[in-house]
Design a protein around this motif. Structure first.
Motif, PDB file in Angstrom:
ATOM      1  N   GLY A 176     -21.595   9.153 -41.324  1.00 34.61           N
ATOM      2  CA  GLY A 176     -22.025   7.758 -41.336  1.00 34.61           C
ATOM      3  C   GLY A 176     -21.474   6.943 -40.182  1.00 34.61           C
ATOM      4  O   GLY A 176     -22.016   5.894 -39.854  1.00 34.61           O
ATOM      5  N   ASP A 177     -20.390   7.420 -39.544  1.00 35.11           N
ATOM      6  CA  ASP A 177     -19.826   6.733 -38.386  1.00 35.11           C
ATOM      7  C   ASP A 177     -20.710   6.966 -37.164  1.00 35.11           C
ATOM      8  O   ASP A 177     -21.466   7.938 -37.102  1.00 35.11           O
ATOM      9  N   VAL A 178     -20.577   6.088 -36.189  1.00 30.26           N
ATOM     10  CA  VAL A 178     -21.337   6.203 -34.942  1.00 30.26           C
ATOM     11  C   VAL A 178     -20.389   6.541 -33.801  1.00 30.26           C
ATOM     12  O   VAL A 178     -19.414   5.828 -33.571  1.00 30.26           O
ATOM     13  N   ALA A 179     -20.673   7.649 -33.130  1.00 31.43           N
ATOM     14  CA  ALA A 179     -19.921   8.058 -31.937  1.00 31.43           C
ATOM     15  C   ALA A 179     -20.547   7.374 -30.732  1.00 31.43           C
ATOM     16  O   ALA A 179     -21.768   7.299 -30.623  1.00 31.43           O
ATOM     17  N   LYS A 180     -19.707   6.880 -29.835  1.00 29.35           N
ATOM     18  CA  LYS A 180     -20.191   6.224 -28.619  1.00 29.35           C
ATOM     19  C   LYS A 180     -19.459   6.827 -27.429  1.00 29.35           C
ATOM     20  O   LYS A 180     -18.252   7.045 -27.474  1.00 29.35           O
ATOM     21  N   TRP A 181     -20.222   7.101 -26.357  1.00 27.14           N
ATOM     22  CA  TRP A 181     -19.628   7.674 -25.163  1.00 27.14           C
ATOM     23  C   TRP A 181     -20.466   7.312 -23.953  1.00 27.14           C
ATOM     24  O   TRP A 181     -21.607   6.878 -24.079  1.00 27.14           O
ATOM     25  N   SER A 182     -19.890   7.529 -22.778  1.00 29.65           N
ATOM     26  CA  SER A 182     -20.581   7.307 -21.509  1.00 29.65           C
ATOM     27  C   SER A 182     -20.851   8.647 -20.853  1.00 29.65           C
ATOM     28  O   SER A 182     -19.998   9.533 -20.872  1.00 29.65           O
ATOM     29  N   VAL A 233     -23.132  10.256 -37.014  1.00 28.36           N
ATOM     30  CA  VAL A 233     -22.794  11.528 -37.636  1.00 28.36           C
ATOM     31  C   VAL A 233     -23.567  11.559 -38.951  1.00 28.36           C
ATOM     32  O   VAL A 233     -23.185  10.927 -39.933  1.00 28.36           O
ATOM     33  N   ALA A 234     -24.700  12.272 -38.952  1.00 29.32           N
ATOM     34  CA  ALA A 234     -25.583  12.296 -40.125  1.00 29.32           C
ATOM     35  C   ALA A 234     -25.070  13.251 -41.198  1.00 29.32           C
ATOM     36  O   ALA A 234     -25.225  12.986 -42.398  1.00 29.32           O
ATOM     37  N   ALA A 235     -24.458  14.358 -40.773  1.00 28.82           N
ATOM     38  CA  ALA A 235     -23.965  15.345 -41.738  1.00 28.82           C
ATOM     39  C   ALA A 235     -22.959  16.263 -41.062  1.00 28.82           C
ATOM     40  O   ALA A 235     -23.014  16.466 -39.854  1.00 28.82           O
ATOM     41  N   ILE A 236     -22.063  16.793 -41.862  1.00 27.67           N
ATOM     42  CA  ILE A 236     -21.195  17.865 -41.403  1.00 27.67           C
ATOM     43  C   ILE A 236     -21.720  19.121 -42.069  1.00 27.67           C
ATOM     44  O   ILE A 236     -21.669  19.260 -43.294  1.00 27.67           O
ATOM     45  N   LEU A 237     -22.285  20.008 -41.250  1.00 26.31           N
ATOM     46  CA  LEU A 237     -22.900  21.225 -41.754  1.00 26.31           C
ATOM     47  C   LEU A 237     -21.861  22.305 -42.039  1.00 26.31           C
ATOM     48  O   LEU A 237     -22.094  23.197 -42.854  1.00 26.31           O
ATOM     49  N   PHE A 238     -20.731  22.233 -41.337  1.00 25.70           N
ATOM     50  CA  PHE A 238     -19.634  23.174 -41.547  1.00 25.70           C
ATOM     51  C   PHE A 238     -18.349  22.512 -41.096  1.00 25.70           C
ATOM     52  O   PHE A 238     -18.299  21.911 -40.020  1.00 25.70           O
TER      53      PHE A 238
END
Length: 133
Positions: A101-107, A118-123
């Motif tokens: 649910g958090d949003v990663a931000k980068w340049s 981050v929609a899901a953690i598959l593993f």
């Protein structure tokens, strides 16, 4: 070319220890900031919705809604074409310690600003009982 740290992040004690002394890799300012500000917990206590080292995550680009699956790994295991991204990369650094649910931000290297949820953690290794990865 840097990752921006937004909000509280969580690292396992093992990830924290290994990242603090990566051989042959000087700490980037963004990784140093993450290590200095992250909440550190035991590998056994980390929630299953937190991105740890070797977690496979499904991301959704906030601008295009494009879905992508990536695994955050150490530099020696990075294979971007196969979806394995180094924790030292802007994307990898921005993901580590986030929750679903958090949003990663980068340049990007060219200066473009990117953001993905981050929609899901598959593993996640710790969720399967692997506390040594």
């Amino acid at each position: 070319m840097h990752a921006t740290i937004h909000g509280e992040r969580m690292l396992t004690d093992l990830d924290f220890s290994r990242l603090s002394k990566l051989p042959g890799h000087p700490l980037s300012p963004s990784l140093a900031d993450l290590l200095a500000s992250a909440e550190v917990t035991s590998s056994r206590a980390v929630p299953s919705d937190v991105v740890t080292m070797y977690s496979r995550v499904e991301l959704v680009d906030v601008h295009t809604a494009r879905r992508q699956t990536l695994t955050v790994c150490y530099p020696g295991d990075a294979e971007p074409a196969a979806g394995f991204i180094s924790v030292l990369s802007p994307v990898g650094n921005s993901l580590l310690g986030l929750k679903v649910g958090d949003v990663a931000k980068w340049s990007t290297p060219s200066g473009d600003e990117c953001a993905a949820e981050v929609a899901a953690i598959l593993f996640q290794p710790e969720a399967t009982g692997d506390y040594q990865t």
